[in-house]
Motif scaffolding. Structure first.
Motif, mmCIF file in Angstrom:
data_model
loop_
_atom_site.group_PDB
_atom_site.id
_atom_site.type_symbol
_atom_site.label_atom_id
_atom_site.label_comp_id
_atom_site.label_asym_id
_atom_site.label_seq_id
_atom_site.Cartn_x
_atom_site.Cartn_y
_atom_site.Cartn_z
ATOM 1 N N ASN A 1 -11.390 6.085 -9.469
ATOM 2 C CA ASN A 1 -10.239 7.073 -9.036
ATOM 3 C C ASN A 1 -9.790 8.114 -10.061
ATOM 4 N N ALA A 2 -10.639 7.896 -11.179
ATOM 5 C CA ALA A 2 -10.054 8.773 -12.668
ATOM 6 C C ALA A 2 -10.003 10.168 -12.339
ATOM 7 N N ILE A 3 -8.894 11.007 -12.713
ATOM 8 C CA ILE A 3 -9.056 12.358 -12.438
ATOM 9 C C ILE A 3 -9.225 13.047 -13.907
ATOM 10 N N SER B 1 -8.753 5.252 -2.267
ATOM 11 C CA SER B 1 -7.759 6.244 -2.413
ATOM 12 C C SER B 1 -6.596 6.163 -1.418
ATOM 13 N N ASP B 2 -6.899 6.000 -0.231
ATOM 14 C CA ASP B 2 -6.022 6.293 0.957
ATOM 15 C C ASP B 2 -4.811 5.029 0.889
ATOM 16 N N HIS B 3 -4.997 3.999 -0.030
ATOM 17 C CA HIS B 3 -4.123 2.909 -0.287
ATOM 18 C C HIS B 3 -3.574 2.945 -1.314
ATOM 19 N N ILE B 4 -3.820 3.914 -2.396
ATOM 20 C CA ILE B 4 -3.196 4.014 -3.789
ATOM 21 C C ILE B 4 -2.875 5.292 -4.335
ATOM 22 N N PHE B 5 -3.278 6.122 -3.655
ATOM 23 C CA PHE B 5 -2.712 7.577 -4.382
ATOM 24 C C PHE B 5 -1.254 7.879 -4.313
ATOM 25 N N ASP C 1 0.863 -1.106 0.192
ATOM 26 C CA ASP C 1 0.120 -0.087 0.007
ATOM 27 C C ASP C 1 0.767 1.263 0.045
ATOM 28 N N SER C 2 0.055 2.267 -0.558
ATOM 29 C CA SER C 2 1.006 3.550 -0.977
ATOM 30 C C SER C 2 0.489 4.952 -0.278
ATOM 31 N N PHE C 3 -0.495 4.791 0.938
ATOM 32 C CA PHE C 3 -0.873 5.732 1.504
ATOM 33 C C PHE C 3 -1.803 6.654 0.664
ATOM 34 N N ASN C 4 -2.250 7.967 0.995
ATOM 35 C CA ASN C 4 -3.114 8.674 0.529
ATOM 36 C C ASN C 4 -2.769 9.757 -0.237
ATOM 37 N N THR C 5 -1.387 9.998 -0.187
ATOM 38 C CA THR C 5 -0.776 11.084 -0.764
ATOM 39 C C THR C 5 0.776 10.734 -1.318
#
Length: 322
Positions: A110-112, A82-86, A49-53
């Motif tokens: 989660n598409a921007i 998002s808090d695991h992949i952003f 996992d990669s956090f939210n930011t």
């Protein structure tokens, strides 16, 4: 071995929980939001996992590579939230792993599409959240909303440079990754908290990263209660001595037991209400939360899960009859 705290960073406390296994426990309101971790495989590192930011993810990479003197080769995304992949963009040159379903949900949910529009909508969301905090009477929910506001403000600051990076390696039920010193086993036994939930097991060290399959004192969303329970029951059969939850502090399998008790309590209540033709409105309004769960956090409290689980059984019963 006893857990050893190694570093206190702006975003997380880094703990060594077993030989070659490290847990990064998020600090509230900093932009990390969920826990992450890494495993020293021998010649390379695997991140979970990669956090939210991206900023929190960059600090994790810095600490992992600095501590071990090795480079990251793999990143695992436990699920699509998002808090695991952003923070994925920090690892965009590496092998990013998830299930195929999680990969698709990351892309779709989660598409921007347009940054300017996203910024305006996000700012409006935060303004509404501030009003909600002022109006909220329940202290535990007010605290949860206040922390959510702090986390989302951190994310807003990074939104202009945020890149959605999609996993490039997928698996279905089990994937084993071997290293020169230890290997890890990735499992997805179904959905529960999300449509597809992955956890990681390090058999040599009897350690696990559970993602949001296990959390601590949190009314996390439950979308598939029966698969959730069956997954937890299967993890109980594994030789786990220490685990990192998706949110909360490091612990042992007692945390799994607590999750089973919590979901079972909600499931039994919702099934009983549905089978006795109690309306969803009456079920939610009359439900009495046991004392041991009253201090659990969550911006929507237990009500979201009461509604979700009731509707789950209503929908599935309807399908079985038609």
């Amino acid at each position: 071995m006893k857990m050893e705290t190694l570093v206190h960073t702006e975003y997380f406390n880094l703990n060594k929980i077993a030989n070659g296994v490290f847990a990064a426990i998020a600090k509230a309101g900093t932009g990390a939001l969920s826990n992450a971790g890494f495993v020293d495989l021998g010649t390379e590192l695997l991140i979970f996992d990669s956090f939210n930011t991206p900023s929190a993810a960059q600090e994790l990479r810095k600490q992992a590579e600095g501590l071990t003197g090795k480079k990251v080769k793999y990143l695992v995304n436990s699920h699509y939230h998002s808090d695991h992949i952003f923070g994925n963009q920090v690892f965009k040159e590496e092998i990013i792993i998830s299930t195929e379903l999680t990969k698709n949900w990351i892309r779709e949910k989660n598409a921007i599409m347009d940054v300017d529009t996203e910024l305006k909508e996000f700012q409006q969301f935060l303004e509404n959240l501030k009003l909600q905090i002022l109006a909220e009477e329940k202290e535990v929910i007010k605290q949860s909303l206040t922390n959510q506001l702090a986390e989302m403000e951190k994310l807003l600051a990074e939104l202009p440079t945020l890149q959605l990076v999609i996993p490039n390696l997928t698996f279905e039920k089990k994937l084993v990754i071997y290293g020169s010193e230890r290997h890890v086993e990735l499992y997805c036994l179904g959905g529960g908290h999300s449509p597809s939930d992955t956890f990681l097991y390090v058999p040599q060290e009897k350690a696990a990263f559970m993602g949001d399959i296990v959390t601590e004192k949190l009314h996390l969303p439950i979308i598939q209660p029966e698969e959730f329970l069956s997954t937890l029951q299967e993890t109980k059969k594994m030789d786990i001595h220490i685990l990192m939850p998706g949110h909360g502090e490091v612990g042992d399998t007692k945390k799994i037991d607590t999750m089973i008790q919590y979901i079972s309590m909600l499931t039994n209540a919702a099934k009983c209400a549905h089978e006795t033709n109690i309306s969803i409105e009456d079920f939610v309004s009359s439900f009495v939360l046991p004392q041991k769960y009253k201090e659990w956090k969550g911006s929507k409290g237990v009500e979201r899960n009461l509604v979700g689980i009731y509707r789950f059984y209503a929908t599935n019963n309807h399908r079985s009859e038609s």
